[in-house]
Design a protein around this motif. Structure first.
Motif, PDB file in Angstrom:
ATOM      1  N   VAL A  14       0.802  -1.216   0.000  1.00 33.25           N
ATOM      2  CA  VAL A  14       0.000   0.000   0.000  1.00 33.25           C
ATOM      3  C   VAL A  14       0.819   1.242   0.000  1.00 33.25           C
ATOM      4  CG1 VAL A  14      -1.739   1.333   1.246  1.00 33.25           C
ATOM      5  CG2 VAL A  14      -1.966  -1.095   1.016  1.00 33.25           C
ATOM      6  N   CYS A  15       2.003   1.346   0.164  1.00 37.49           N
ATOM      7  CA  CYS A  15       2.590   2.674   0.103  1.00 37.49           C
ATOM      8  C   CYS A  15       4.081   2.612   0.328  1.00 37.49           C
ATOM      9  CB  CYS A  15       1.953   3.561   1.141  1.00 37.49           C
ATOM     10  SG  CYS A  15       2.189   5.292   0.968  1.00 37.49           S
ATOM     11  N   ALA A  16       4.771   1.741  -0.297  1.00 40.62           N
ATOM     12  CA  ALA A  16       6.207   1.625  -0.045  1.00 40.62           C
ATOM     13  C   ALA A  16       6.947   2.661  -0.862  1.00 40.62           C
ATOM     14  CB  ALA A  16       6.679   0.226  -0.419  1.00 40.62           C
ATOM     15  N   ALA A  17       6.548   3.896  -0.718  1.00 38.39           N
ATOM     16  CA  ALA A  17       7.156   4.967  -1.491  1.00 38.39           C
ATOM     17  C   ALA A  17       8.534   5.280  -0.943  1.00 38.39           C
ATOM     18  CB  ALA A  17       6.282   6.220  -1.436  1.00 38.39           C
ATOM     19  N   PRO A  18       9.560   5.387  -1.788  1.00 36.40           N
ATOM     20  CA  PRO A  18      10.897   5.717  -1.315  1.00 36.40           C
ATOM     21  C   PRO A  18      10.900   7.115  -0.721  1.00 36.40           C
ATOM     22  CG  PRO A  18      10.786   5.813  -3.718  1.00 36.40           C
ATOM     23  CD  PRO A  18       9.495   5.216  -3.244  1.00 36.40           C
ATOM     24  N   GLY A  19      11.723   7.298   0.280  1.00 38.22           N
ATOM     25  CA  GLY A  19      11.827   8.618   0.878  1.00 38.22           C
ATOM     26  C   GLY A  19      10.699   8.949   1.809  1.00 38.22           C
ATOM     27  N   LEU A  20       9.883   7.949   2.208  1.00 35.35           N
ATOM     28  CA  LEU A  20       8.778   8.200   3.129  1.00 35.35           C
ATOM     29  C   LEU A  20       9.319   8.701   4.453  1.00 35.35           C
ATOM     30  CD1 LEU A  20       5.706   7.896   3.626  1.00 35.35           C
ATOM     31  CD2 LEU A  20       6.193   5.624   4.525  1.00 35.35           C
ATOM     32  N   GLU A 133      -8.302   1.845   1.528  1.00 37.11           N
ATOM     33  CA  GLU A 133      -6.908   2.116   1.182  1.00 37.11           C
ATOM     34  C   GLU A 133      -6.399   3.462   1.689  1.00 37.11           C
ATOM     35  OE1 GLU A 133      -4.081   2.416  -2.801  1.00 37.11           O
ATOM     36  OE2 GLU A 133      -5.886   1.179  -2.825  1.00 37.11           O
ATOM     37  N   PRO A 134      -7.162   4.566   1.523  1.00 35.85           N
ATOM     38  CA  PRO A 134      -6.657   5.834   2.072  1.00 35.85           C
ATOM     39  C   PRO A 134      -6.434   5.775   3.581  1.00 35.85           C
ATOM     40  CG  PRO A 134      -8.474   6.226   0.550  1.00 35.85           C
ATOM     41  CD  PRO A 134      -8.435   4.744   0.801  1.00 35.85           C
ATOM     42  N   VAL A 135      -7.284   5.044   4.280  1.00 35.57           N
ATOM     43  CA  VAL A 135      -7.125   4.897   5.729  1.00 35.57           C
ATOM     44  C   VAL A 135      -5.848   4.143   6.040  1.00 35.57           C
ATOM     45  CG1 VAL A 135      -8.128   3.918   7.833  1.00 35.57           C
ATOM     46  CG2 VAL A 135      -9.619   4.957   6.109  1.00 35.57           C
ATOM     47  N   LEU A 136      -5.573   3.082   5.299  1.00 35.51           N
ATOM     48  CA  LEU A 136      -4.365   2.294   5.523  1.00 35.51           C
ATOM     49  C   LEU A 136      -3.112   3.097   5.198  1.00 35.51           C
ATOM     50  CD1 LEU A 136      -5.519  -1.144   4.043  1.00 35.51           C
ATOM     51  CD2 LEU A 136      -5.489  -0.418   6.438  1.00 35.51           C
ATOM     52  N   VAL A 137      -3.181   3.888   4.147  1.00 37.66           N
ATOM     53  CA  VAL A 137      -2.049   4.742   3.794  1.00 37.66           C
ATOM     54  C   VAL A 137      -1.753   5.724   4.925  1.00 37.66           C
ATOM     55  CG1 VAL A 137      -1.267   6.569   2.245  1.00 37.66           C
ATOM     56  CG2 VAL A 137      -2.355   4.518   1.308  1.00 37.66           C
ATOM     57  N   GLN A 138      -2.820   6.307   5.488  1.00 41.93           N
ATOM     58  CA  GLN A 138      -2.620   7.262   6.582  1.00 41.93           C
ATOM     59  C   GLN A 138      -2.031   6.563   7.810  1.00 41.93           C
ATOM     60  OE1 GLN A 138      -3.018  10.663   6.382  1.00 41.93           O
ATOM     61  NE2 GLN A 138      -1.879  10.505   8.312  1.00 41.93           N
ATOM     62  N   ILE A 139      -2.462   5.341   8.079  1.00 41.52           N
ATOM     63  CA  ILE A 139      -1.899   4.596   9.209  1.00 41.52           C
ATOM     64  C   ILE A 139      -0.415   4.349   8.981  1.00 41.52           C
ATOM     65  CG2 ILE A 139      -1.896   2.345  10.367  1.00 41.52           C
ATOM     66  CD1 ILE A 139      -4.915   2.275  10.061  1.00 41.52           C
ATOM     67  N   MET A 140      -0.037   4.032   7.756  1.00 40.57           N
ATOM     68  CA  MET A 140       1.381   3.838   7.454  1.00 40.57           C
ATOM     69  C   MET A 140       2.173   5.107   7.716  1.00 40.57           C
ATOM     70  SD  MET A 140       1.238   1.502   3.976  1.00 40.57           S
ATOM     71  CE  MET A 140       2.970   1.075   4.039  1.00 40.57           C
ATOM     72  N   ARG A 141       1.604   6.224   7.335  1.00 42.70           N
ATOM     73  CA  ARG A 141       2.301   7.497   7.566  1.00 42.70           C
ATOM     74  C   ARG A 141       2.418   7.792   9.054  1.00 42.70           C
ATOM     75  NH1 ARG A 141      -1.116  10.492   2.770  1.00 42.70           N
ATOM     76  NH2 ARG A 141       0.202   9.802   1.027  1.00 42.70           N
ATOM     77  N   ASP A 142       1.348   7.498   9.771  1.00 44.94           N
ATOM     78  CA  ASP A 142       1.354   7.774  11.208  1.00 44.94           C
ATOM     79  C   ASP A 142       2.339   6.874  11.958  1.00 44.94           C
ATOM     80  OD1 ASP A 142      -0.592   9.628  10.725  1.00 44.94           O
ATOM     81  OD2 ASP A 142      -2.251   8.426  11.497  1.00 44.94           O
ATOM     82  N   THR A 143       2.513   5.661  11.458  1.00 45.53           N
ATOM     83  CA  THR A 143       3.364   4.700  12.176  1.00 45.53           C
ATOM     84  C   THR A 143       4.766   4.598  11.607  1.00 45.53           C
ATOM     85  OG1 THR A 143       2.614   2.893  10.759  1.00 45.53           O
ATOM     86  CG2 THR A 143       1.371   3.288  12.798  1.00 45.53           C
ATOM     87  N   GLY A 144       5.024   5.286  10.497  1.00 48.07           N
ATOM     88  CA  GLY A 144       6.320   5.154   9.851  1.00 48.07           C
ATOM     89  C   GLY A 144       6.453   3.857   9.087  1.00 48.07           C
TER      90      GLY A 144
END
Length: 220
Positions: A14-20, A133-144
């Protein structure tokens, strides 16, 4: 079940964007690898439970309808059988053939309806994951986090990286039971989400099919 394998592939991305950039601690565990119980998200979220309820209601409707049809066909078969002594063999055969064709048509219609319900039920979890998916992406951002794995793909894990409960709570807030627009406001406190009649993103089962009934064999 193939739908869960597809969801596992979907969620592992879901969001393995480099440089996150790792987010500040927002009250959630900080971890790059997160685990999600995809099936649990569907079964325990408001939207998943509403879809399941709608599926069960539609399944029961189909079963009840098929039972009524079967009873009607049996009554029609009995009436036709009782007429047989008063009819010529040719006339009876014409009526019997028409009755058999009617039974086959009804069975085909019922099978199509059941298969359609099943297809909708199978894709429902995937549709929910797309909404989530947007919720999961936000959780990834919140948790690193940089990846979310299906919990069934992980042999050893620390419970602290399991985001299932967090995902369920946030998905419930974001989309409720799935009957309001995703970007719409959540209902006021204490006001339950409205659950309309069965919707297209619903579901299918094994439904009772009318038994093949055939009047007595004609005698030439």
């Amino acid at each position: 079940m193939r739908i869960w394998r597809r969801l596992a592939l979907m969620v592992a991305l879901v969001c393995a964007a480099p440089g996150l950039v790792l987010a500040q601690d927002l009250g959630t565990v900080q971890s790059q690898i997160l685990v999600l119980d995809i099936e649990g998200l569907f079964n325990r979220s408001k939207a998943g439970q509403r879809i399941t309820r709608d599926y069960q209601a539609e399944r029961e409707r189909l079963i009840a309808s098929n039972r009524r049809i079967e009873a009607d066909l049996r009554a029609e078969e009995q009436a036709l059988t009782e007429k047989r002594p008063t009819m010529t063999p040719a006339a009876f055969r014409d009526l019997a053939d028409a009755f058999d064709a009617k039974v086959r048509g009804i069975r085909q219609d019922n099978e199509r309806e059941a298969l359609d319900l099943e297809r909708r039920r199978e894709v429902a979890p995937l549709q929910l994951m797309r909404l989530a998916e947007p919720v999961l992406v936000q959780i990834m951002r919140d948790t690193g986090g940089i990846v979310i794995l299906d919990h069934r793909q992980v042999l050893l894990r620390a419970d602290v990286i399991d985001i299932t409960d967090l995902a369920i709570s946030r998905v419930d807030v974001a989309i409720g039971d799935g009957t309001r627009p995703v970007d719409g406001p959540p209902p006021e406190d204490g006001t339950p989400d409205a659950s309309p009649d069965v919707t297209p993103d619903q579901l299918d089962p094994e439904t009772a099919q009318p038994e093949s009934t055939e009047p007595g064999t004609s005698q030439d």
